[in-house]
Structures are given as C-alpha cells and as structure tokens.
Design an enzyme around this catalytic site. Structure first.
Site, short mmCIF file in Angstrom:
data_model
loop_
_atom_site.label_atom_id
_atom_site.label_comp_id
_atom_site.label_asym_id
_atom_site.label_seq_id
_atom_site.Cartn_x
_atom_site.Cartn_y
_atom_site.Cartn_z
NE ARG A 1 40.19 19.84 25.01
CZ ARG A 1 40.98 20.43 25.89
NH1 ARG A 1 42.20 19.98 26.11
NH2 ARG A 1 40.56 21.49 26.57
CB SER A 2 42.31 15.44 18.47
OG SER A 2 42.40 16.78 18.06
CB ALA A 3 39.65 10.88 20.97
CE LYS B 1 42.20 16.43 14.11
NZ LYS B 1 42.08 17.08 15.44
#
Length: 385
Positions: A66-68, A70
């Site tokens: 997921r947002s890791a 980014k």
C-alpha cells in the site's frame, strides 16, 4: 510460532517482538528486516501467506505494501533532481503543460512531493479500470481544480500522489515510474520490489486479508481515534472520505490486474528485506551502491509540511516525498524518515543510527499510520541499539 530467518547478536529483542505480534496482536503472516550501516542484521518471516493458513510464508514471499510504496516512488523525482533533470522549485506545468489548467499554474514540484498541491480528491471518481489504465488518473488531475490554494497548506494525497509523481516522471524521462524503479533502483540493489509486477513473479505474492483488532490484554490500553478523526472518515463529503474514495468501487488488491498495473501511491509489491535495503541505500552505501547524495538526503527529511492535515485530520509532518517521525507516524527517532502503508506495512531510515527498517504484512487493519505491530518492532529495534 515457527519463525524463520536470522538475527544478528544483540538484535534478539526484534525476534521476541515479532513472535509476540503473532501471539498477542493477531498477526497472520509477516516479515521484518533491519539493516544497520549497510549490513543486514535482522531478516525474519513467519505465519501464512494465504487467507486459510495453509500456505506458509516463505523466504521469497512478497506483499502489497500500500502507501509504503510512496517512499520508493518518491526516490525517483529526488534522484532526477540530484542529476539536474528536475527543478524542485519549477512549476509542474514546466514539465506537464496540461497540468496548468484550473488554477494549478503555481503548483511547484516540491508541492507534489510534500502533499501541498491541493488535489487529494477528484470531483469525478475513477472506476477501477480507469484507475489502473495509467492514463485516466493523470488526465483527471490535469483538469481538477485545487480544493485549497496550492502551497498554502497540506493534506495527504492518498491516491492522487501516485498519478502526480508518475506523470511527472514520464514527462521528464519518457519512461514510467515503475520502469525507472526497476532499472535504476531495484536492479542495482537486487531488490524484490515492483511497481508493476512481472508475470513470472505472480506466484510469490501473499493474499491480503482484513483482520480484526485484537482485544486489549495484559493491562494494555486500546487508544481510540479522536472523535474528529472518526467523523471525518464517516462523512461522505469530507476531504478524508473523498481522498480515500477517488476510486469507486475500491480496487481488489488481490487481483492480478492490480498487481501488474503501476500504482505508485499504493500498489507496490515488496519483501521486508527489499524495503529495508532500499532505505539503507538512501542513507549510505549498500554493497558499494548508494542512492541519495548527502544534499538529497537532507531534502528528503527536511520538514516541508507540518500541522493539522486536511485529509488525515491529525497533525502530520512531511519532507520531500517522505513522512517524518512524529506522533502520527512514529519511527525510530527525531531524524527518521520513511512511509507507512495503510493497514500495517512500514519502511524507514534513521541516518543518525544507520538503521533502515522494513516490515510487511498480509493481515490488514484499518489504521493509516502507527500500526501496533510495526510499532512493537520499532521499539524492539530501539532497545537493541
């Protein structure tokens, strides 16, 4: 619990905390890795990679983080800046002319990286097919009017962040951000990390499963979100709900088409050791290869945004591309920078101690930051130093 892997002498507390995550915090399947001064000191995995518990997590199991994602995606524009190909203070429209529409003429590249661009939402949400096609997201953002004056405030661009960075990179390099990550970050470092998973790696991906919050035990206090936060997630008209709802209905994160698509804000697939290793290379050499020059490292962890977050509601801190250590996103120490993934995953580096950390899990919970399983492991790392 049958924990596999290795721990260097002195880091045994991390293994103990990893075991407790399964025993007390309902962990299903997970891995954790730690580097110190460019050398791997923790590499552990355990549990199941599927929802039934029949397939054990293996040495090569990788997981949607997921947002890791980014934190790895953000390395690309910073590296392009390091090479003189992107000016952080230039308007985004310099590289992406269509983006100048609807009042976005003064949005700077640094605004994209620090969640100050004012476009965390889309007036017309995308379908899953549109979200994955690589074109509809950037096109919609080019036409979107900001919901606050760009550069004057910040709010987490949960999904739009990936399309913003991805299109910027494509306009500058002619390549997709996933391809740049593969060729210039993953390949030289030998990382099992992908933004756009190759077909031959599909067998390795664990299945995401939503898991219940464990009951408080042993005198532990269960902290509930502030009422203002809960209300923001419940209100369909809030920036919070709109930012996390730019794709309707939500994409199936276990679907093959999600894994193969390039989703730089949420669709990265990684092992824990890959997350730890890429952050290790941001702060120093790893087997002779280093990503960030000292000046670029300073940019990554110098505060650009701080205070009440218009989307997450709580106070957050961002450098250029990275969350910074603080109550909303606790890492190792004041100088730490990195990125959590909604539901559990976490990658970060702490230059002062030389530590780089990676944690991935397939047991997803509702929290956006500060997952208790990841935090237990971070506290164990701190105790081992």
């Amino acid at each position: 619990m049958d924990v596999q892997g290795t721990v260097t002498a002195g880091f045994e507390p991390v293994r103990d905390a990893f075991v407790r995550n399964f025993e007390r915090l309902g962990e299903r399947g997970a891995a954790v890795a730690v580097y110190r001064d460019g050398r791997k000191v923790v590499d552990l995995w355990a549990g199941a990679r599927d929802a039934t518990g029949r397939e054990p997590w293996a040495l090569d199991t990788a997981q949607v983080v997921r947002s890791a994602t980014k934190g790895v995606a953000a390395a690309v524009p910073l590296l392009l800046h390091q090479r003189g190909r992107i000016d952080l203070d230039a308007p985004v429209g310099t590289y992406w002319p269509e983006f100048k529409a609807a009042g976005k003429e003064r949005v700077l590249v640094r605004h994209l990286l620090s969640h100050r661009a004012g476009v965390p939402v889309l007036d017309d949400p995308l379908t899953p097919a549109q979200a994955l096609d690589g074109e509809s997201g950037p096109r919609a953002l080019a036409a979107q009017r900001p919901v606050w004056e760009p550069g004057t405030d910040h709010g987490y661009h949960a999904h739009t962040y990936g399309w913003l960075l991805g299109e910027l990179v494509r306009r500058v390099t002619g390549r997709s951000i996933g391809r740049v990550v593969a060729e210039e970050i993953a390949r030289p470092l030998g990382l099992d990390f992908w933004i756009g998973l190759p077909e031959e790696e599909a067998r390795r991906v664990g299945r995401i499963t939503e898991i219940a919050e464990p009951p408080a035990a042993g005198g532990e206090l269960r902290l509930r979100p502030k009422r203002s936060v809960s209300q923001a997630y419940e209100d369909p008209e809030s920036l919070t709900r709109r930012a996390f709802g730019v794709i309707r209905p939500a994409v199936d994160e276990n679907a093959r088409e999600f894994h193969t698509a390039e989703m730089p804000a949420s669709g990265g697939i990684s092992t824990a050791r890959a997350l730890a290793r890429v952050y290790a290379a941001m702060i120093g050499p790893v087997d002779g290869y280093r990503l960030f020059a000292p000046a670029t490292l300073t940019l990554a962890r110098t505060e650009e945004s701080a205070g009440p977050d218009r989307v997450l509601v709580v106070a957050t801190r961002f450098g250029l591309g990275y969350m910074l250590h603080g109550p909303a996103a606790p890492m190792l120490a004041k100088g730490s920078f990195g990125h959590p993934g909604r539901g559990g995953s976490l990658g970060f580096a702490d230059p002062e101690s030389g530590v780089a950390f990676g944690y991935v899990t397939n047991g997803m919970r509702k929290g956006v930051t500060a997952d208790p399983r990841a935090q237990a492991l971070v506290r164990a790392v701190r105790a081992a130093l």
